[in-house]
Design a protein around this motif. Structure first.
Motif, mmCIF file in Angstrom:
data_model
loop_
_atom_site.group_PDB
_atom_site.id
_atom_site.type_symbol
_atom_site.label_atom_id
_atom_site.label_comp_id
_atom_site.label_asym_id
_atom_site.label_seq_id
_atom_site.Cartn_x
_atom_site.Cartn_y
_atom_site.Cartn_z
ATOM 1 N N ARG A 11 0.840 -1.195 0.000
ATOM 2 C CA ARG A 11 0.000 0.000 0.000
ATOM 3 C C ARG A 11 0.871 1.238 0.000
ATOM 4 O O ARG A 11 2.034 1.193 0.363
ATOM 5 N N ARG A 12 0.329 2.338 -0.367
ATOM 6 C CA ARG A 12 1.031 3.610 -0.386
ATOM 7 C C ARG A 12 1.507 3.968 1.022
ATOM 8 O O ARG A 12 2.618 4.444 1.210
ATOM 9 N N ARG A 13 0.726 3.711 2.030
ATOM 10 C CA ARG A 13 1.072 4.013 3.411
ATOM 11 C C ARG A 13 2.290 3.188 3.850
ATOM 12 O O ARG A 13 3.161 3.681 4.540
ATOM 13 N N ASP A 14 2.380 1.920 3.439
ATOM 14 C CA ASP A 14 3.530 1.074 3.775
ATOM 15 C C ASP A 14 4.813 1.638 3.152
ATOM 16 O O ASP A 14 5.862 1.660 3.780
ATOM 17 N N PHE A 15 4.699 2.078 1.909
ATOM 18 C CA PHE A 15 5.869 2.648 1.242
ATOM 19 C C PHE A 15 6.339 3.896 1.974
ATOM 20 O O PHE A 15 7.536 4.091 2.179
ATOM 21 N N ILE A 16 5.437 4.751 2.381
ATOM 22 C CA ILE A 16 5.795 5.981 3.101
ATOM 23 C C ILE A 16 6.445 5.618 4.443
ATOM 24 O O ILE A 16 7.440 6.230 4.848
ATOM 25 N N ASN A 17 5.922 4.616 5.139
ATOM 26 C CA ASN A 17 6.523 4.189 6.412
ATOM 27 C C ASN A 17 7.944 3.661 6.205
ATOM 28 O O ASN A 17 8.861 4.002 6.956
ATOM 29 N N ILE A 18 8.148 2.845 5.192
ATOM 30 C CA ILE A 18 9.475 2.296 4.910
ATOM 31 C C ILE A 18 10.447 3.416 4.541
ATOM 32 O O ILE A 18 11.587 3.450 5.001
ATOM 33 N N ALA A 19 9.999 4.346 3.722
ATOM 34 C CA ALA A 19 10.852 5.472 3.329
ATOM 35 C C ALA A 19 11.210 6.336 4.540
ATOM 36 O O ALA A 19 12.357 6.778 4.686
ATOM 37 N N ALA A 20 10.261 6.570 5.436
ATOM 38 C CA ALA A 20 10.524 7.391 6.618
ATOM 39 C C ALA A 20 11.520 6.709 7.560
ATOM 40 O O ALA A 20 12.448 7.342 8.088
#
Length: 191
Positions: A22-31
């Motif tokens: 999901r888009r939210r998972d990608f943002i969490n991994i990037a952060a």
């Protein structure tokens, strides 16, 4: 949104995590990745500033040239901001030191324990009395060498023999022999 048949639309399926990341998972991994990289950039300078400075590293070892020391003479040097005594023993001084039974000494060490193989005539000790840290006399010509011909601490009366071993007075142990090696026949690397 759901259609009238009750199946999810393709956009809704991705949002619900049914078809991959999901888009939210990608943002969490990037952060988390960015925080990790930032943490490394903070920790490395913190750790490197705890390393000893160049002047401290320079004082961690000392080279002493012993080529000019005649038998019976001693020199003073500095090692880690403390006096260092280097003495070239005469045959008589070595004989006197070896004649003492180590069992009769307060801090039992033989002359062989305190010198290096092949250089038994060179005694290297810290020039600090083991009682309260005064600098003993006996390394320079004309100084009081005490009752045993080695070193005498004028602060409280400790007498050391020619091997730097405590023989009389309040000092609890012999003069400290630092770690040292002969880098050549005439140069000692202390530390």
């Amino acid at each position: 949104m759901a259609d009238t048949t009750g199946t999810a639309t393709p956009d809704l399926a991705v949002e619900n995590g049914e078809d991959g990341v999901r888009r939210r998972d990608f943002i969490n991994i990037a952060a988390v990745g960015a925080a990790g990289v930032g943490g490394v950039f903070v920790v490395i300078p913190l750790i490197s500033q705890m390393a000893p400075s160049q002047d401290v590293l320079a004082e961690s070892s000392t080279e002493v040239d012993i080529s000019a020391i005649e038998p019976g003479q001693a020199i003073k040097a500095i090692f880690r901001k403390q006096p260092l005594f280097v003495r070239r023993l005469t045959d008589a001084e070595m004989g006197e030191a070896n004649s003492v039974a180590t069992g009769s000494l307060r801090d039992a060490e033989s002359l062989d324990d305190r010198t290096k193989e092949g250089h038994r005539d060179i005694l290297v000790t810290m020039g600090v009395c083991t009682h309260l840290g005064c600098v003993p006399l006996g390394a320079a010509d004309g100084e009081n060498k005490g009752e045993y011909g080695g070193y005498f601490c004028p602060c409280h009366g400790s007498h050391y023999d020619t091997a730097g071993r405590i023989r009389k007075g309040p000092a609890p142990t012999n003069l400290l022999v630092p770690d040292y090696e002969f880098s050549s026949d005439t140069v000692i690397q202390v530390g």
